[in-house]
Write an enzyme that holds these catalytic residues in place. Structure first.
Site, PDB file in Angstrom:
ATOM      1  N   HIS A 151      -6.155   6.545  13.525  1.00 18.26           N
ATOM      2  CA  HIS A 151      -5.901   5.151  13.028  1.00 18.26           C
ATOM      3  C   HIS A 151      -4.470   5.023  12.707  1.00 18.26           C
ATOM      4  CE1 HIS A 151     -10.125   3.725  12.069  1.00 18.26           C
ATOM      5  NE2 HIS A 151      -9.738   4.112  13.449  1.00 18.26           N
ATOM      6  N   ASP A 192      -2.808   7.250   5.670  1.00 22.97           N
ATOM      7  CA  ASP A 192      -2.337   8.205   4.030  1.00 22.97           C
ATOM      8  C   ASP A 192      -1.183   9.370   4.206  1.00 22.97           C
ATOM      9  OD1 ASP A 192      -5.202   9.031   2.323  1.00 22.97           O
ATOM     10  OD2 ASP A 192      -4.265  10.116   3.890  1.00 22.97           O
ATOM     11  N   SER A 228     -17.781   4.815   5.194  1.00 22.10           N
ATOM     12  CA  SER A 228     -18.702   4.568   4.971  1.00 22.10           C
ATOM     13  C   SER A 228     -19.642   4.350   6.490  1.00 22.10           C
ATOM     14  CB  SER A 228     -18.080   3.088   4.647  1.00 22.10           C
ATOM     15  OG  SER A 228     -17.747   2.319   5.383  1.00 22.10           O
ATOM     16  N   ARG A 241       0.515  -1.398   0.777  1.00 16.18           N
ATOM     17  CA  ARG A 241       0.016   0.266  -0.059  1.00 16.18           C
ATOM     18  C   ARG A 241       0.287   1.321   0.070  1.00 16.18           C
ATOM     19  NH1 ARG A 241      -3.652  -0.980   5.114  1.00 16.18           N
ATOM     20  NH2 ARG A 241      -4.849   0.866   4.545  1.00 16.18           N
TER      21      ARG A 241
HETATM   22  C1  BV8 Z   1     -11.839  -1.258  18.548  1.00 18.08           C
HETATM   23  C2  BV8 Z   1      -6.592   1.315   9.886  1.00 18.08           C
HETATM   24  C3  BV8 Z   1     -11.501  -2.031  20.962  1.00 18.08           C
HETATM   25  C4  BV8 Z   1      -5.675  -0.599   9.437  1.00 18.08           C
HETATM   26  C5  BV8 Z   1      -8.200   0.660  10.057  1.00 18.08           C
HETATM   27  C6  BV8 Z   1     -14.250  -7.773  17.072  1.00 18.08           C
HETATM   28  C7  BV8 Z   1     -12.708  -8.260  18.219  1.00 18.08           C
HETATM   29  C8  BV8 Z   1     -12.625  -6.766  18.124  1.00 18.08           C
HETATM   30  C9  BV8 Z   1     -12.660  -4.957  18.067  1.00 18.08           C
HETATM   31  C10 BV8 Z   1     -14.172  -5.127  16.956  1.00 18.08           C
HETATM   32  C11 BV8 Z   1     -15.045  -6.936  17.011  1.00 18.08           C
HETATM   33  N1  BV8 Z   1     -16.023  -6.563  16.590  1.00 18.08           N
HETATM   34  C12 BV8 Z   1     -15.886  -4.744  16.487  1.00 18.08           C
HETATM   35  C13 BV8 Z   1     -15.540  -4.692  16.419  1.00 18.08           C
HETATM   36  C14 BV8 Z   1     -14.758  -3.362  17.072  1.00 18.08           C
HETATM   37  C15 BV8 Z   1     -13.590  -2.762  15.669  1.00 18.08           C
HETATM   38  C16 BV8 Z   1     -15.185  -2.562  14.196  1.00 18.08           C
HETATM   39  O1  BV8 Z   1     -16.196  -1.548  14.284  1.00 18.08           O
HETATM   40  N2  BV8 Z   1     -15.383  -3.492  12.831  1.00 18.08           N
HETATM   41  C17 BV8 Z   1     -16.161  -2.895  12.709  1.00 18.08           C
HETATM   42  C18 BV8 Z   1     -16.154  -3.877  10.617  1.00 18.08           C
HETATM   43  C19 BV8 Z   1     -17.703  -3.844  12.429  1.00 18.08           C
HETATM   44  N3  BV8 Z   1     -13.420  -1.930  15.845  1.00 18.08           N
HETATM   45  C20 BV8 Z   1     -11.762  -1.946  15.920  1.00 18.08           C
HETATM   46  O2  BV8 Z   1     -11.362  -3.242  15.509  1.00 18.08           O
HETATM   47  C21 BV8 Z   1     -11.325  -0.736  16.645  1.00 18.08           C
HETATM   48  N4  BV8 Z   1     -10.812  -0.660  17.888  1.00 18.08           N
HETATM   49  O3  BV8 Z   1     -12.555  -0.960  18.538  1.00 18.08           O
HETATM   50  O4  BV8 Z   1     -10.486  -1.411  19.642  1.00 18.08           O
HETATM   51  C22 BV8 Z   1     -11.136  -3.107  21.083  1.00 18.08           C
HETATM   52  C23 BV8 Z   1      -9.792  -3.600  21.410  1.00 18.08           C
HETATM   53  C24 BV8 Z   1     -10.247  -4.771  21.727  1.00 18.08           C
HETATM   54  C25 BV8 Z   1     -11.047  -6.185  22.150  1.00 18.08           C
HETATM   55  C26 BV8 Z   1     -12.111  -4.714  21.614  1.00 18.08           C
HETATM   56  C27 BV8 Z   1     -12.361  -4.032  21.297  1.00 18.08           C
HETATM   57  C28 BV8 Z   1     -10.169  -0.478  15.905  1.00 18.08           C
HETATM   58  C29 BV8 Z   1     -10.785  -0.330  14.178  1.00 18.08           C
HETATM   59  C30 BV8 Z   1      -9.452   0.776  13.083  1.00 18.08           C
HETATM   60  C31 BV8 Z   1      -8.939  -0.588  11.957  1.00 18.08           C
HETATM   61  N5  BV8 Z   1      -8.102   0.406  11.174  1.00 18.08           N
HETATM   62  N6  BV8 Z   1      -7.824   1.558   9.650  1.00 18.08           N
HETATM   63  C32 BV8 Z   1      -5.139   0.053   8.237  1.00 18.08           C
HETATM   64  O5  BV8 Z   1      -5.705   0.956   6.856  1.00 18.08           O
HETATM   65  O6  BV8 Z   1      -5.166  -0.968   7.014  1.00 18.08           O
HETATM   66  S1  BV8 Z   1      -9.714   1.253   9.530  1.00 18.08           S
HETATM   67  C33 BV8 Z   1     -10.809   1.823   8.396  1.00 18.08           C
HETATM   68  O7  BV8 Z   1     -12.254   1.109   7.183  1.00 18.08           O
HETATM   69  C34 BV8 Z   1     -10.903   2.841   8.658  1.00 18.08           C
HETATM   70  O8  BV8 Z   1      -9.371   3.772   8.991  1.00 18.08           O
HETATM   71  C35 BV8 Z   1     -12.098   2.881   8.753  1.00 18.08           C
HETATM   72  O9  BV8 Z   1     -11.885   3.584   9.572  1.00 18.08           O
HETATM   73  C36 BV8 Z   1     -12.468   2.007   8.032  1.00 18.08           C
HETATM   74  C37 BV8 Z   1     -13.326   2.550   7.358  1.00 18.08           C
HETATM   75  O10 BV8 Z   1     -12.810   2.766   6.563  1.00 18.08           O
HETATM   76  P1  BV8 Z   1     -13.557   3.845   4.981  1.00 18.08           P
HETATM   77  O11 BV8 Z   1     -12.767   5.200   5.587  1.00 18.08           O
HETATM   78  O12 BV8 Z   1     -14.839   4.763   5.769  1.00 18.08           O
HETATM   79  O13 BV8 Z   1     -13.872   3.957   4.370  1.00 18.08           O
HETATM   80  P2  BV8 Z   1     -14.526   2.748   2.666  1.00 18.08           P
HETATM   81  O14 BV8 Z   1     -13.838   2.485   1.792  1.00 18.08           O
HETATM   82  O15 BV8 Z   1     -15.034   2.012   3.651  1.00 18.08           O
HETATM   83  O16 BV8 Z   1     -15.376   4.278   2.907  1.00 18.08           O
HETATM   84  C38 BV8 Z   1     -15.190   5.361   2.094  1.00 18.08           C
HETATM   85  C39 BV8 Z   1     -16.670   5.951   1.625  1.00 18.08           C
HETATM   86  O17 BV8 Z   1     -16.294   6.718   0.810  1.00 18.08           O
HETATM   87  C40 BV8 Z   1     -17.732   5.483   1.102  1.00 18.08           C
HETATM   88  O18 BV8 Z   1     -19.132   5.717   1.903  1.00 18.08           O
HETATM   89  C41 BV8 Z   1     -17.718   6.064  -0.374  1.00 18.08           C
HETATM   90  O19 BV8 Z   1     -19.022   5.560  -1.013  1.00 18.08           O
HETATM   91  C42 BV8 Z   1     -16.992   7.220  -0.262  1.00 18.08           C
HETATM   92  N7  BV8 Z   1     -16.635   7.739  -1.173  1.00 18.08           N
HETATM   93  C43 BV8 Z   1     -16.113   6.921  -2.472  1.00 18.08           C
HETATM   94  N8  BV8 Z   1     -15.622   8.004  -3.263  1.00 18.08           N
HETATM   95  C44 BV8 Z   1     -15.623   9.381  -2.890  1.00 18.08           C
HETATM   96  C45 BV8 Z   1     -16.022   8.985  -1.865  1.00 18.08           C
HETATM   97  N9  BV8 Z   1     -16.637  10.263  -0.207  1.00 18.08           N
HETATM   98  C46 BV8 Z   1     -16.814  11.617  -1.262  1.00 18.08           C
HETATM   99  N10 BV8 Z   1     -15.742  11.889  -2.354  1.00 18.08           N
HETATM  100  C47 BV8 Z   1     -15.371  10.870  -2.811  1.00 18.08           C
HETATM  101  N11 BV8 Z   1     -14.877  11.169  -4.085  1.00 18.08           N
END
Ligand code: BV8
Length: 238
Positions: free
Chosen positions: A119, A104, A189, A70
């Protein structure tokens, strides 16, 4: 595209907070996670599997291969009009906070100061033992692979699934969310917590909530003003 009501709020706001996601970097050529680009899956693993605390424990070299790949894609990506527009916003208001989920570094590259990186940052690494930080910008593959202080392995300075967010960054983001009068959510999202919870926190504290996204999200329903547009198209119009 921008209502008179929003324009009036924008021109009179004192405290503004912005939360961005991968969508704001899409027009810079950075693949989003859910846009089906090259970062949605790595060797058959969905990104929330390869980018996870478990994978760091089980297969750090594979995690590094994913992040170095990446970082290679990012090499040719520059800030776009959306990043530059937000960099101009920081001097428009009495109090302005830019919070990003992105790793980024494009907001800082566009001139934004004091960006709250929830993050982490893909151009930094830290030691898995003594937590010494390393700037790995321009080094692909990443270097050092081992800490020059204690010899332990280095890992990406990025918050992975299942990892806590940096306490300071989350506190700053939550404080800005509850104290602002205008909250923008741009290009996310809104699926990953706790970042996605900031908008609701802000709305409950009385902020006017604006979403900028070409698509609907789980947040659209409780936004005061959802704007169906690309960030690079609409932000320069404020
Ligand atoms: C936490 C860095 C407490 C990495 C990222 C089981 C075990 C542990 C935790 C969990 C679990 N189940 C659920 C959780 C919580 C989990 C979570 O929320 N999961 C989700 C999937 C349900 N969260 C965590 O784990 C967080 N920590 O909870 O700690 C804990 C600790 C231990 C045990 C229990 C609890 C940590 C989350 C951080 C993960 N790291 N990034 C890497 O880059 O590889 S997350 C990554 O995805 C992003 O940083 C962002 O946060 C997330 C979503 O991505 P988006 O940025 O929204 O991008 P996406 O592609 O999804 O969407 C793009 C959008 O843009 C779209 O809507 C599109 O329409 C739009 N778009 C497109 N083009 C344009 C546009 N908009 C405007 N203009 C355009 N031109």
């Amino acid at each position: 595209m921008i209502s008179e009501r929003l324009r009036e709020k924008f021109n009179t706001a004192k405290h503004v907070c912005v939360l961005t996601g991968a969508g704001i970097s899409a027009e810079s050529g950075v693949p989003t996670f859910r846009g089906g680009g090259q970062t949605a899956v790595w060797k058959g693993m969905p990104f929330d599997e390869i980018s996870s605390a478990r994978m760091v424990r089980e297969n750090l070299p594979e995690v590094w291969e994913w992040f170095d790949y990446r970082r290679g894609v990012l090499k040719d990506c520059e800030p776009n009009a959306a990043h530059f527009a937000l960099a101009k916003w920081q001097d428009k208001f009495a109090d302005f906070t830019l919070v990003t989920q992105n790793i980024d570094g494009l907001h800082a590259a566009a001139g934004s100061r004091g960006v709250v990186e929830l993050h982490g940052n893909i151009q930094r690494a830290y030691c898995t033992n003594c937590e010494k930080r390393f700037d790995i910008r321009g080094k692909i593959p990443h270097a050092p692979d081992e800490c020059d202080e204690c010899g332990a392995k280095a890992r990406p300075d990025v918050v992975l699934f299942g990892e806590m967010l940096p306490a300071g960054a989350l506190f700053n983001a939550q404080s800005a969310a509850v104290n602002c009068d205008l909250f923008f959510v741009i290009g996310t999202s809104a699926l990953v917590y706790p970042a996605a919870g900031l908008a609701e926190l802000s709305k409950r504290a009385g902020a006017f909530l604006v979403e900028i996204n070409p698509e609907e999200t789980p947040m659209t329903g409780f936004c005061d003003e959802p704007i169906r547009a690309r960030a690079g198209e609409i932000l320069p119009l404020f």
